[in-house]
Design an enzyme around this catalytic site. Structure first.
Site, PDB file in Angstrom:
ATOM      1  N   SER A  72       0.842  -1.199   0.000  1.00 32.94           N
ATOM      2  CA  SER A  72       0.000   0.000   0.000  1.00 32.94           C
ATOM      3  C   SER A  72       0.874   1.245   0.000  1.00 32.94           C
ATOM      4  O   SER A  72       1.988   1.240   0.547  1.00 32.94           O
ATOM      5  CB  SER A  72      -0.865  -0.031   1.266  1.00 32.94           C
ATOM      6  N   TYR A 126      -2.010  -1.473  11.000  1.00 28.51           N
ATOM      7  CA  TYR A 126      -2.270  -2.028   9.672  1.00 28.51           C
ATOM      8  C   TYR A 126      -1.129  -1.660   8.716  1.00 28.51           C
ATOM      9  O   TYR A 126      -0.553  -2.519   8.037  1.00 28.51           O
ATOM     10  CB  TYR A 126      -3.608  -1.515   9.107  1.00 28.51           C
ATOM     11  N   LYS A 165       2.137  -3.927   6.586  1.00 27.13           N
ATOM     12  CA  LYS A 165       2.551  -3.869   5.169  1.00 27.13           C
ATOM     13  C   LYS A 165       4.060  -3.623   5.072  1.00 27.13           C
ATOM     14  O   LYS A 165       4.752  -4.256   4.269  1.00 27.13           O
ATOM     15  CB  LYS A 165       1.790  -2.764   4.428  1.00 27.13           C
TER      16      LYS A 165
HETATM   17  P1  NAD Z   1     -10.752  -7.645   1.064  1.00 27.28           P
HETATM   18  O1  NAD Z   1     -10.986  -7.653   2.524  1.00 27.28           O
HETATM   19  O2  NAD Z   1     -11.914  -7.458   0.157  1.00 27.28           O
HETATM   20  O3  NAD Z   1      -9.970  -8.974   0.623  1.00 27.28           O
HETATM   21  C1  NAD Z   1      -9.077  -9.649   1.482  1.00 27.28           C
HETATM   22  C2  NAD Z   1      -9.481 -11.110   1.516  1.00 27.28           C
HETATM   23  O4  NAD Z   1      -8.573 -11.817   2.376  1.00 27.28           O
HETATM   24  C3  NAD Z   1     -10.886 -11.331   2.081  1.00 27.28           C
HETATM   25  O5  NAD Z   1     -11.629 -12.112   1.155  1.00 27.28           O
HETATM   26  C4  NAD Z   1     -10.662 -12.093   3.388  1.00 27.28           C
HETATM   27  O6  NAD Z   1     -11.714 -12.993   3.655  1.00 27.28           O
HETATM   28  C5  NAD Z   1      -9.328 -12.773   3.125  1.00 27.28           C
HETATM   29  N1  NAD Z   1      -8.504 -13.067   4.323  1.00 27.28           N
HETATM   30  C6  NAD Z   1      -8.159 -12.237   5.332  1.00 27.28           C
HETATM   31  N2  NAD Z   1      -7.388 -12.874   6.216  1.00 27.28           N
HETATM   32  C7  NAD Z   1      -7.230 -14.150   5.759  1.00 27.28           C
HETATM   33  C8  NAD Z   1      -6.530 -15.289   6.227  1.00 27.28           C
HETATM   34  N3  NAD Z   1      -5.856 -15.278   7.390  1.00 27.28           N
HETATM   35  N4  NAD Z   1      -6.559 -16.428   5.501  1.00 27.28           N
HETATM   36  C9  NAD Z   1      -7.251 -16.469   4.318  1.00 27.28           C
HETATM   37  N5  NAD Z   1      -7.950 -15.422   3.837  1.00 27.28           N
HETATM   38  C10 NAD Z   1      -7.932 -14.273   4.553  1.00 27.28           C
HETATM   39  O7  NAD Z   1      -9.634  -6.508   0.775  1.00 27.28           O
HETATM   40  P2  NAD Z   1      -9.127  -5.917  -0.585  1.00 27.28           P
HETATM   41  O8  NAD Z   1      -9.543  -4.501  -0.654  1.00 27.28           O
HETATM   42  O9  NAD Z   1      -9.449  -6.823  -1.706  1.00 27.28           O
HETATM   43  O10 NAD Z   1      -7.561  -5.926  -0.303  1.00 27.28           O
HETATM   44  C11 NAD Z   1      -6.722  -6.968  -0.720  1.00 27.28           C
HETATM   45  C12 NAD Z   1      -5.313  -6.685  -0.209  1.00 27.28           C
HETATM   46  O11 NAD Z   1      -4.875  -5.438  -0.710  1.00 27.28           O
HETATM   47  C13 NAD Z   1      -5.215  -6.609   1.310  1.00 27.28           C
HETATM   48  O12 NAD Z   1      -3.994  -7.196   1.718  1.00 27.28           O
HETATM   49  C14 NAD Z   1      -5.183  -5.117   1.573  1.00 27.28           C
HETATM   50  O13 NAD Z   1      -4.506  -4.793   2.767  1.00 27.28           O
HETATM   51  C15 NAD Z   1      -4.422  -4.611   0.363  1.00 27.28           C
HETATM   52  N6  NAD Z   1      -4.711  -3.209   0.044  1.00 27.28           N
HETATM   53  C16 NAD Z   1      -5.999  -2.817  -0.145  1.00 27.28           C
HETATM   54  C17 NAD Z   1      -6.277  -1.481  -0.420  1.00 27.28           C
HETATM   55  C18 NAD Z   1      -7.693  -1.016  -0.622  1.00 27.28           C
HETATM   56  O14 NAD Z   1      -7.942   0.182  -0.602  1.00 27.28           O
HETATM   57  N7  NAD Z   1      -8.666  -1.883  -0.831  1.00 27.28           N
HETATM   58  C19 NAD Z   1      -5.230  -0.548  -0.501  1.00 27.28           C
HETATM   59  C20 NAD Z   1      -3.923  -0.996  -0.315  1.00 27.28           C
HETATM   60  C21 NAD Z   1      -3.670  -2.329  -0.040  1.00 27.28           C
HETATM   61  C1  UD1 Z   2      -7.057   4.469   3.997  1.00 30.03           C
HETATM   62  C2  UD1 Z   2      -6.014   4.057   4.984  1.00 30.03           C
HETATM   63  C3  UD1 Z   2      -4.875   3.357   4.258  1.00 30.03           C
HETATM   64  C4  UD1 Z   2      -5.411   2.177   3.471  1.00 30.03           C
HETATM   65  C5  UD1 Z   2      -6.519   2.662   2.534  1.00 30.03           C
HETATM   66  C6  UD1 Z   2      -7.174   1.511   1.816  1.00 30.03           C
HETATM   67  C7  UD1 Z   2      -6.181   5.696   6.800  1.00 30.03           C
HETATM   68  C8  UD1 Z   2      -5.489   6.787   7.539  1.00 30.03           C
HETATM   69  N1  UD1 Z   2      -5.539   5.211   5.721  1.00 30.03           N
HETATM   70  O1  UD1 Z   2      -6.469   5.371   3.070  1.00 30.03           O
HETATM   71  O2  UD1 Z   2      -3.924   2.899   5.193  1.00 30.03           O
HETATM   72  O3  UD1 Z   2      -4.371   1.578   2.712  1.00 30.03           O
HETATM   73  O4  UD1 Z   2      -7.524   3.341   3.288  1.00 30.03           O
HETATM   74  O5  UD1 Z   2      -7.863   0.695   2.702  1.00 30.03           O
HETATM   75  O6  UD1 Z   2      -7.264   5.268   7.165  1.00 30.03           O
HETATM   76  N2  UD1 Z   2     -12.761  10.610   3.803  1.00 30.03           N
HETATM   77  C9  UD1 Z   2     -13.809  11.421   4.163  1.00 30.03           C
HETATM   78  N3  UD1 Z   2     -14.945  10.843   4.672  1.00 30.03           N
HETATM   79  C10 UD1 Z   2     -15.072   9.484   4.826  1.00 30.03           C
HETATM   80  C11 UD1 Z   2     -13.992   8.665   4.440  1.00 30.03           C
HETATM   81  C12 UD1 Z   2     -12.846   9.257   3.949  1.00 30.03           C
HETATM   82  O7  UD1 Z   2     -13.741  12.650   4.046  1.00 30.03           O
HETATM   83  O8  UD1 Z   2     -16.128   9.016   5.303  1.00 30.03           O
HETATM   84  C13 UD1 Z   2     -11.569  11.224   3.207  1.00 30.03           C
HETATM   85  C14 UD1 Z   2     -10.270  10.954   3.942  1.00 30.03           C
HETATM   86  O9  UD1 Z   2     -10.024  11.907   4.927  1.00 30.03           O
HETATM   87  C15 UD1 Z   2      -9.259  10.984   2.789  1.00 30.03           C
HETATM   88  C16 UD1 Z   2     -10.044  10.464   1.582  1.00 30.03           C
HETATM   89  O10 UD1 Z   2     -11.419  10.663   1.919  1.00 30.03           O
HETATM   90  O11 UD1 Z   2      -8.880  12.313   2.523  1.00 30.03           O
HETATM   91  C17 UD1 Z   2      -9.810   8.997   1.288  1.00 30.03           C
HETATM   92  O12 UD1 Z   2     -10.029   8.231   2.478  1.00 30.03           O
HETATM   93  P1  UD1 Z   2     -10.036   6.634   2.490  1.00 30.03           P
HETATM   94  O13 UD1 Z   2     -10.918   6.139   1.409  1.00 30.03           O
HETATM   95  O14 UD1 Z   2     -10.328   6.191   3.883  1.00 30.03           O
HETATM   96  O15 UD1 Z   2      -8.551   6.246   2.064  1.00 30.03           O
HETATM   97  P2  UD1 Z   2      -7.155   6.719   2.718  1.00 30.03           P
HETATM   98  O16 UD1 Z   2      -7.329   7.491   3.935  1.00 30.03           O
HETATM   99  O17 UD1 Z   2      -6.358   7.322   1.620  1.00 30.03           O
END
Ligand code: NAD
Ligand code: UD1
Length: 336
Positions: free
Chosen positions: A124, A149, A153
């Protein structure tokens, strides 16, 4: 290639499964379903005509992981499985270190034991902490992460670097995602968090759908053009395509690498709300609320390394991101 997607029924994993199946890979999914459901497998099958092989299993289960990798001749792993709620990680840090960090170590041990040495990891942009300069390039210092969290990472990235240093044949690519949003155009898969969403887009979608009252805009006094937070939102379909390309790249090399997946363009919270209003065709109520602890003012990617190494660049714009997120939200409400 025979590819295992840990966490493959989740938001990003399911879109990547669709992309890999379309490219004719053999897709295996292992997920403990703590944040997703089996129905996603049917949705993937409806979209692609092929059903991934599924194991309901936890990455912390060493025996199960060895079996899944060894019995199926898995050649590469895309490691999505993890817990991802920032707020929850501050309340339950040990659960996050256990699931994300210990789970990854167990997975890596199973990979070593079965001779599988290619891994793509879901990292991330949070690893960069507060940006010292924008846009963020991969050589920007990492650290300064404000929550457990994010630290999981960072720790996993370091573990992978250590493993690659010790095992000359291991290939690990950390994909540093910016803010993934949007959904598959079919509306069959998308982001559907349990409870009240933490992230902006699913929250806005639920306000637009009348499920939640109004968006809380966390702060309008940041040093950004309109005072609200700026992020690099990236379409999940573009992100999925990035994984397919990263897989090819990682399979042909060894060593550790980190690559940003972002568009290179930032949008403010108010710009996102406006774009969503266009997509859904009506106003989305919001109010200005206090800043959220741990938030940064702005971040966006320099995506040129992904272009250089993978031949990847984001192709879908904000309009498409909001339109597909809205389409998915409507299908959810209609229950179809
Ligand atoms: P998600 O929660 O939709 O998908 C994660 C999946 O992992 C889920 O289906 C969950 O059931 C499974 N899981 C969790 N722990 C497990 C375990 N111990 N064993 C087996 N399965 C397990 O999340 P996502 O948004 O698809 O994210 C996927 C990855 O990308 C995550 O590692 C997340 O941290 C990373 N990531 C997501 C974002 C985002 O904004 N969505 C941003 C940066 C990084
Ligand atoms: C957040 C996490 C980041 C994670 C990412 C994806 C934090 C501090 N960071 O990123 O670690 O990798 O999600 O899961 O939580 N916002 C609002 N109202 C809301 C929600 C968000 O104004 O109800 C604003 C936030 O202040 C930010 C932007 O929208 O400026 C995006 O927020 P969000 O979607 O939560 O993502 P990040 O904060 O970038």
């Amino acid at each position: 290639m025979r590819v295992l997607l840990t966490g493959g029924t989740g938001f990003i994993g399911s879109h990547t499964a669709v992309e890999l199946l379309a490219a004719n890979h053999d897709v295996f999914i292992c997920d403990n379903l703590c944040n997703s459901s089996r129905e996603t497998l049917t949705a993937i099958e409806s979209i692609t005509g092929r059903r991934p092989v599924f194991f309901e299993s936890d990455i912390r289960d060493a025996r199960a992981m060895r079996g899944i990798l060894g019995d199926n001749g898995i050649e590469a792993v895309i490691h999505f499985a993890g817990l991802k709620a920032v707020g929850e990680s501050c309340v339950k840090p040990l659960a996050y270190y256990d699931n994300n960090v210990s789970g990854t170590v167990t997975l890596l041990e199973a990979m070593q034991a079965t001779g599988c040495r290619t891994l793509i990891f879901s990292s991330s942009s949070t690893v960069y902490g507060t940006p010292q300069k924008l846009p963020l390039t991969e050589d920007h210092p990492v650290g300064g992460v404000t929550n457990p969290y994010g630290r999981t990472k960072l720790i996993i990235e370091k573990i992978l670097a250590d493993l690659c240093a010790a095992d000359a044949e291991f290939s690990a690519v950390c994909l540093r995602y910016f803010n993934p949003i949007g959904a598959h155009p079919s509306g069959l898969i998308g982001e559907n968090p349990n409870g009240i969403p933490n992230n902006l887009l699913p929250y806005v979608a639920r306000v637009a759908a009348g499920v939640l009252k109004e968006v809380n805009v966390f702060g309008d006094d940041y040093p950004t053009p309109d005072g609200t937070g700026v992020r690099d939102y990236i379409h999940v379909m573009d992100l999925a395509r990035g994984h397919a390309l990263a897989l090819q790249y990682a399979a042909g090399r060894s060593g550790w690498d980190a690559i940003n997946l972002g568009t290179g363009k930032g949008y403010s919270v108010l710009e996102i709300i406006r774009a969503f209003e266009k997509a859904c065709g009506h106003p989305v109520a919001y109010r200005i609320a206090p800043r959220r602890a741990g938030d940064i003012a702005a971040n966006w990617a320099d995506p040129s390394k992904a272009q250089r190494l993978l031949g990847w660049r984001a192709e879908r714009g904000l309009e498409d991101m909001c339109a597909t997120a809205w389409n998915f939200q409507q299908r959810l409400l209609s229950g179809k």
